[in-house]
Design a protein around this motif. Structure first.
Motif, PDB file in Angstrom:
ATOM      1  N   LYS A   1      -5.491   2.321  -7.363  1.00  0.00           N
ATOM      2  CA  LYS A   1      -6.469   1.314  -6.966  1.00  0.00           C
ATOM      3  C   LYS A   1      -6.806   1.538  -5.502  1.00  0.00           C
ATOM      4  O   LYS A   1      -6.018   2.130  -4.776  1.00  0.00           O
ATOM      5  N   PHE A   2      -7.960   1.037  -5.066  1.00  0.00           N
ATOM      6  CA  PHE A   2      -8.331   1.253  -3.672  1.00  0.00           C
ATOM      7  C   PHE A   2      -8.805  -0.014  -2.994  1.00  0.00           C
ATOM      8  O   PHE A   2      -9.334  -0.931  -3.630  1.00  0.00           O
ATOM      9  N   ILE A   3      -8.578  -0.050  -1.682  1.00  0.00           N
ATOM     10  CA  ILE A   3      -9.208  -1.024  -0.790  1.00  0.00           C
ATOM     11  C   ILE A   3      -9.927  -0.211   0.277  1.00  0.00           C
ATOM     12  O   ILE A   3      -9.295   0.576   0.993  1.00  0.00           O
ATOM     13  N   LEU A   4     -11.228  -0.372   0.381  1.00  0.00           N
ATOM     14  CA  LEU A   4     -12.020   0.319   1.388  1.00  0.00           C
ATOM     15  C   LEU A   4     -12.609  -0.695   2.351  1.00  0.00           C
ATOM     16  O   LEU A   4     -13.000  -1.794   1.944  1.00  0.00           O
ATOM     17  N   VAL A   5     -12.678  -0.324   3.622  1.00  0.00           N
ATOM     18  CA  VAL A   5     -13.250  -1.203   4.653  1.00  0.00           C
ATOM     19  C   VAL A   5     -14.265  -0.397   5.457  1.00  0.00           C
ATOM     20  O   VAL A   5     -13.989   0.740   5.850  1.00  0.00           O
ATOM     21  N   GLN A   6     -15.428  -0.994   5.682  1.00  0.00           N
ATOM     22  CA  GLN A   6     -16.446  -0.308   6.473  1.00  0.00           C
ATOM     23  C   GLN A   6     -17.252  -1.315   7.276  1.00  0.00           C
ATOM     24  O   GLN A   6     -17.705  -2.337   6.751  1.00  0.00           O
ATOM     25  N   LEU A   7     -17.443  -1.010   8.551  1.00  0.00           N
ATOM     26  CA  LEU A   7     -18.298  -1.813   9.419  1.00  0.00           C
ATOM     27  C   LEU A   7     -19.761  -1.636   9.014  1.00  0.00           C
ATOM     28  O   LEU A   7     -20.168  -0.523   8.678  1.00  0.00           O
ATOM     29  N   PRO A   8     -20.566  -2.690   9.035  1.00  0.00           N
ATOM     30  CA  PRO A   8     -21.996  -2.526   8.750  1.00  0.00           C
ATOM     31  C   PRO A   8     -22.729  -1.920   9.937  1.00  0.00           C
ATOM     32  O   PRO A   8     -23.619  -2.526  10.534  1.00  0.00           O
ATOM     33  N   GLU A   9     -22.316  -0.705  10.278  1.00  0.00           N
ATOM     34  CA  GLU A   9     -22.924   0.013  11.393  1.00  0.00           C
ATOM     35  C   GLU A   9     -24.367   0.372  11.047  1.00  0.00           C
ATOM     36  O   GLU A   9     -24.664   0.856   9.953  1.00  0.00           O
TER      37      GLU A   9
ATOM     38  N   LEU B   1      -1.280  -2.528  12.843  1.00  0.00           N
ATOM     39  CA  LEU B   1      -1.454  -3.439  11.715  1.00  0.00           C
ATOM     40  C   LEU B   1      -1.334  -2.699  10.382  1.00  0.00           C
ATOM     41  O   LEU B   1      -0.785  -3.224   9.417  1.00  0.00           O
ATOM     42  N   ALA B   2      -1.861  -1.482  10.333  1.00  0.00           N
ATOM     43  CA  ALA B   2      -1.839  -0.707   9.092  1.00  0.00           C
ATOM     44  C   ALA B   2      -0.410  -0.424   8.650  1.00  0.00           C
ATOM     45  O   ALA B   2      -0.106  -0.441   7.446  1.00  0.00           O
ATOM     46  N   ARG B   3       0.470  -0.158   9.592  1.00  0.00           N
ATOM     47  CA  ARG B   3       1.857   0.155   9.243  1.00  0.00           C
ATOM     48  C   ARG B   3       2.501  -0.971   8.445  1.00  0.00           C
ATOM     49  O   ARG B   3       3.286  -0.733   7.521  1.00  0.00           O
ATOM     50  N   ASN B   4       2.186  -2.217   8.783  1.00  0.00           N
ATOM     51  CA  ASN B   4       2.773  -3.365   8.075  1.00  0.00           C
ATOM     52  C   ASN B   4       2.388  -3.389   6.603  1.00  0.00           C
ATOM     53  O   ASN B   4       3.111  -3.954   5.779  1.00  0.00           O
ATOM     54  N   LEU B   5       1.252  -2.800   6.263  1.00  0.00           N
ATOM     55  CA  LEU B   5       0.776  -2.841   4.879  1.00  0.00           C
ATOM     56  C   LEU B   5       1.418  -1.763   4.013  1.00  0.00           C
ATOM     57  O   LEU B   5       1.393  -1.853   2.793  1.00  0.00           O
TER      58      LEU B   5
ATOM     59  N   GLU C   1      -0.494   3.762  -7.658  1.00  0.00           N
ATOM     60  CA  GLU C   1      -0.350   2.809  -6.562  1.00  0.00           C
ATOM     61  C   GLU C   1      -1.683   2.517  -5.854  1.00  0.00           C
ATOM     62  O   GLU C   1      -2.732   3.021  -6.224  1.00  0.00           O
ATOM     63  N   LEU C   2      -1.561   1.716  -4.786  1.00  0.00           N
ATOM     64  CA  LEU C   2      -2.721   1.247  -4.023  1.00  0.00           C
ATOM     65  C   LEU C   2      -2.986   2.163  -2.834  1.00  0.00           C
ATOM     66  O   LEU C   2      -2.075   2.531  -2.101  1.00  0.00           O
ATOM     67  N   VAL C   3      -4.278   2.509  -2.656  1.00  0.00           N
ATOM     68  CA  VAL C   3      -4.721   3.361  -1.551  1.00  0.00           C
ATOM     69  C   VAL C   3      -5.645   2.558  -0.647  1.00  0.00           C
ATOM     70  O   VAL C   3      -6.518   1.832  -1.138  1.00  0.00           O
ATOM     71  N   LEU C   4      -5.453   2.687   0.662  1.00  0.00           N
ATOM     72  CA  LEU C   4      -6.271   1.974   1.638  1.00  0.00           C
ATOM     73  C   LEU C   4      -6.988   2.963   2.544  1.00  0.00           C
ATOM     74  O   LEU C   4      -6.375   3.907   3.049  1.00  0.00           O
ATOM     75  N   ASP C   5      -8.295   2.739   2.739  1.00  0.00           N
ATOM     76  CA  ASP C   5      -9.094   3.529   3.690  1.00  0.00           C
ATOM     77  C   ASP C   5      -9.931   2.540   4.483  1.00  0.00           C
ATOM     78  O   ASP C   5     -10.869   1.940   3.943  1.00  0.00           O
ATOM     79  N   PHE C   6      -9.579   2.337   5.765  1.00  0.00           N
ATOM     80  CA  PHE C   6     -10.300   1.312   6.536  1.00  0.00           C
ATOM     81  C   PHE C   6     -11.294   1.899   7.543  1.00  0.00           C
ATOM     82  O   PHE C   6     -11.780   1.185   8.408  1.00  0.00           O
ATOM     83  N   PHE C   7     -11.600   3.174   7.403  1.00  0.00           N
ATOM     84  CA  PHE C   7     -12.770   3.787   8.056  1.00  0.00           C
ATOM     85  C   PHE C   7     -13.508   4.572   6.968  1.00  0.00           C
ATOM     86  O   PHE C   7     -13.624   5.788   7.040  1.00  0.00           O
TER      87      PHE C   7
ATOM     88  N   VAL D   1       0.845  -1.198   0.000  1.00  0.00           N
ATOM     89  CA  VAL D   1       0.000   0.000   0.000  1.00  0.00           C
ATOM     90  C   VAL D   1       0.882   1.251   0.000  1.00  0.00           C
ATOM     91  O   VAL D   1       1.781   1.383   0.823  1.00  0.00           O
ATOM     92  N   LYS D   2       0.622   2.166  -0.916  1.00  0.00           N
ATOM     93  CA  LYS D   2       1.404   3.413  -0.979  1.00  0.00           C
ATOM     94  C   LYS D   2       0.833   4.494  -0.072  1.00  0.00           C
ATOM     95  O   LYS D   2       1.572   5.286   0.510  1.00  0.00           O
ATOM     96  N   MET D   3      -0.477   4.538   0.053  1.00  0.00           N
ATOM     97  CA  MET D   3      -1.091   5.594   0.866  1.00  0.00           C
ATOM     98  C   MET D   3      -2.258   5.030   1.666  1.00  0.00           C
ATOM     99  O   MET D   3      -3.071   4.262   1.142  1.00  0.00           O
ATOM    100  N   ILE D   4      -2.302   5.407   2.930  1.00  0.00           N
ATOM    101  CA  ILE D   4      -3.450   5.102   3.784  1.00  0.00           C
ATOM    102  C   ILE D   4      -4.088   6.422   4.184  1.00  0.00           C
ATOM    103  O   ILE D   4      -3.391   7.360   4.581  1.00  0.00           O
ATOM    104  N   TYR D   5      -5.392   6.503   4.047  1.00  0.00           N
ATOM    105  CA  TYR D   5      -6.130   7.630   4.617  1.00  0.00           C
ATOM    106  C   TYR D   5      -7.233   7.047   5.482  1.00  0.00           C
ATOM    107  O   TYR D   5      -7.936   6.124   5.052  1.00  0.00           O
TER     108      TYR D   5
END
Length: 627
Positions: A440-448, A187-191, A412-418, A121-125
């Motif tokens: 490219k993106f990976i998004l993560v969201q809780l089914p709140e 955990l995010a730092r490892n990615l 590169e790959l972008v990750l947003d886990f909120f 992952v190149k960027m996390i927001y």
């Protein structure tokens, strides 16, 4: 694995779980200091001796701690036994897309991504809960967070009140927030790639704690900046002080990559307006910059009287020197690279050409609303996208996220886990359409759960993740309509967190015979072959967007992943003919290495199972396992 028995992956094997970070840390320590281990354990006295003066023994040294920190660290290092189940019906362009949307508790999802996306992952927001007193709090279970996640799907009571809110009257107000954010950032730092960056949105409630946590996880030397975003332009008269801004804290993964972690921003209209060509210079548009600098940076050869082409003598001011030595300056004057004004009587200035190199704007710590818009504008834009319905209260502006993505990425790959309403997905698709990038993106969201009285609920959405999925679909169609020539990726795969597809061994000695009969097939009967396939990808550390081709060989379904890197058959009744056809497929694909996975109970008889390894070896396959 012997030559005659296919090794079976069980739920106790490392390959059945996500990456074991604790074991990885121990192994790295062994590589660095093998002499500090005694019978497999760390001898801390020996380690102190090796580290020498770098060991801190004083009791009063600076330390950032809180109740539960050790447990939070342990939670981050505990592997997950969960999985991600594919959901094609909610996806878009499933077969070709490189984008992912994952529904689930981001703590478990981050654990599951450790093998497949380690340093990818190149960027996390992230835009985590600000801890305002009404935010949803992720309650993590040390032993089985996947089960805990399943119990969290109904977070609102019958009155629509968030049962998991972290009230500011709580004695654990900051502690709960720290215990939530710490393992996720760990955990995010490892990615992140070595030159990767992370941006975290926050307000005053937890800014100080966020900085301290990030200093510990990413390192104080890797702090880049705290950006101030002007989130509103109108005054809130109902408050003691009207809050006009939020913060975005930025860190790099490695201080060695810090200088190139962020790019310059593209030139805007205001910056481009400074470049003109009043003298018709054949080198194109230019702007003038001072030809002198502070004297402390110069050598003796940079102190002289400069004679202009018209004979005027230009003397240096006190404390200044010319940028060039006299011979170099004379050449630049003859080459028309020094500007003396239209009449030739002006102070000498150096021409800086627009196209002499790739130019950009150095980012500044203040992100003004006029450049990146506000919460209110973002809300109205989302409202337009959803037929005039205000389905989300505080979406992040796509313009803001586009600026951050421009600073860190191009392909590169972008990750947003909120990910909330999935503003990042729209920002990435729009930005790719504008500058030709292949992000490219990976998004993560809780089914709140959505509030029963909310516009989102009235619109038909039960959870925030449902809003996210629909927003990505609508945003993709919008980008395609606005930029019809754009051939980039507007699709996404939906995957959902769930418990493993493999039946856990839980013996009941009062009914052991029935359990033994049921356990002949180790896979849960309600799960599909594709469910199991994606769990195999996770556990083997393969990208979840690798191309997958489905073949029918000897009447059985066979999956070929990444052009033969992995071949999987999970059908029943596998015969010798099936095994031979898989071997021929491997030869046809001509992959350098191939791993083959079967279902343990899938063979037609024991003879086929015993001979499968030897048969596949004849086709160059040396890695065969069953699940």
């Amino acid at each position: 694995m012997t030559d005659s028995i296919i090794e079976k992956i069980t739920n106790t094997d490392p390959e059945s779980k996500s990456l074991d970070l604790e074991a990885q840390n121990i192994e790295q320590l062994k590589q660095l200091f093998p002499d500090v281990f005694r019978e497999g354990k760390v001898d801390f006295e020996a380690l102190k001796a090796v580290l020498g003066a770098h060991v801190e023994d004083k009791e009063d040294h600076y330390n950032f701690s809180w109740h539960g920190k050790s447990r939070a660290r342990q939670i981050a290092q505990t592997p997950s036994t969960g999985t991600l189940r594919p959901c094609k019906e909610e996806s878009a362009n499933w077969d070709a897309t490189q984008n992912l949307f994952i529904e689930g508790d981001n703590l478990e999802v981050l654990k599951l991504l450790q093998k497949s996306y380690h340093q990818k992952v190149k960027m996390i927001y992230i835009d985590p809960p600000y801890n305002t007193g009404n935010d949803f709090v992720y309650k993590d279970n040390f032993h089985n967070n996947v089960k805990n996640y399943m119990d969290m799907t109904g977070q609102l009571d019958e009155k629509g009140i968030n049962k998991s809110a972290n009230a500011d009257s709580s004695g654990r107000y900051h502690t709960d927030w720290l215990n939530m954010i710490y393992p996720r950032l760990k955990l995010a730092r490892n990615l992140l790639k070595d030159d990767g960056v992370i941006f975290v949105s926050i307000d005053d409630n937890e800014l100080i704690n966020l900085r301290k946590v990030c200093d510990e996880i990413f390192g104080e030397d890797n702090f880049v900046a705290t950006f101030i975003w002007e989130k509103r332009t109108n005054r809130e008269n109902r408050k003691v002080v009207s809050t006009r801004h939020d913060y975005i804290v930025c860190y790099t993964k490695s201080k060695n990559e810090k200088e190139r972690a962020l790019k310059q921003l593209p030139m805007n209209e205001k910056a481009l307006a400074n470049y003109k060509n009043p003298d018709n210079d054949q080198r194109g548009d230019w702007k003038s910059d001072p030809a002198h600098a502070q004297a402390g940076h110069g050598t003796k050869s940079q102190f002289y009287d400069l004679i202009a082409p018209n004979g005027n003598v230009h003397k240096l001011e006190s404390g200044r020197c010319w940028l060039y030595t006299q011979p170099v300056m004379d050449i630049a004057i003859k080459d028309n690279r020094i500007w003396f004004g239209k009449e030739g009587n002006g102070v000498p200035r150096i021409k800086t050409y627009l196209h002499s190199k790739e130019r950009g704007l150095t980012p500044e710590t203040i992100l003004f609303a006029k450049d990146v818009t506000t919460n209110e504008i973002a809300k109205n834009q989302l409202k337009t996208l959803f037929d005039g319905k205000a389905i989300f209260d505080t979406p992040k502006p796509t313009e803001l996220l586009k600026v951050l993505a421009q600073l860190a990425t191009k392909d590169e790959l972008v990750l947003d886990f909120f990910c909330g309403s999935a503003s990042m997905a729209q920002a990435i698709m729009e930005l790719n359409a504008e500058d030709g990038g292949k992000r490219k993106f990976i998004l993560v969201q809780l089914p709140e759960a959505c509030d029963e009285k909310s516009e989102a609920k009235k619109f038909g959405f039960n959870t925030i993740s449902e809003i996210s999925i629909e927003r990505i679909k609508r945003a993709g169609k919008l980008v395609e309509s606005v930029a019809p020539n754009f051939k980039g990726d507007t699709g996404f795969k939906v995957l959902k967190l769930d418990e493993t597809n493999v039946i856990q061994w839980e013996p009941d000695f009062d009914n052991l015979s029935d359990i033994l009969d049921d356990s002949i097939d180790s896979l849960k009967p309600e799960r599909t072959n594709e469910d199991v396939l994606y769990e195999i990808l996770l556990k083997y550390g393969l990208s979840l967007t690798y191309p997958i081709t489905e073949h029918t060989l000897a009447g059985k379904t066979v999956y070929d992943v990444a052009f033969g890197s992995l071949i999987v058959c999970l059908d029943d009744g596998i015969t010798r003919e099936t095994v031979e056809e898989i071997g021929k497929l491997k030869q046809e694909l001509d992959s350098e290495t191939t791993r083959v996975v079967f279902k343990d109970a899938g063979f037609a008889d024991d003879a086929v199972k015993v001979n499968a390894i030897q048969l596949l070896k004849q086709y160059g396959v040396n890695d065969v396992k069953s699940i």
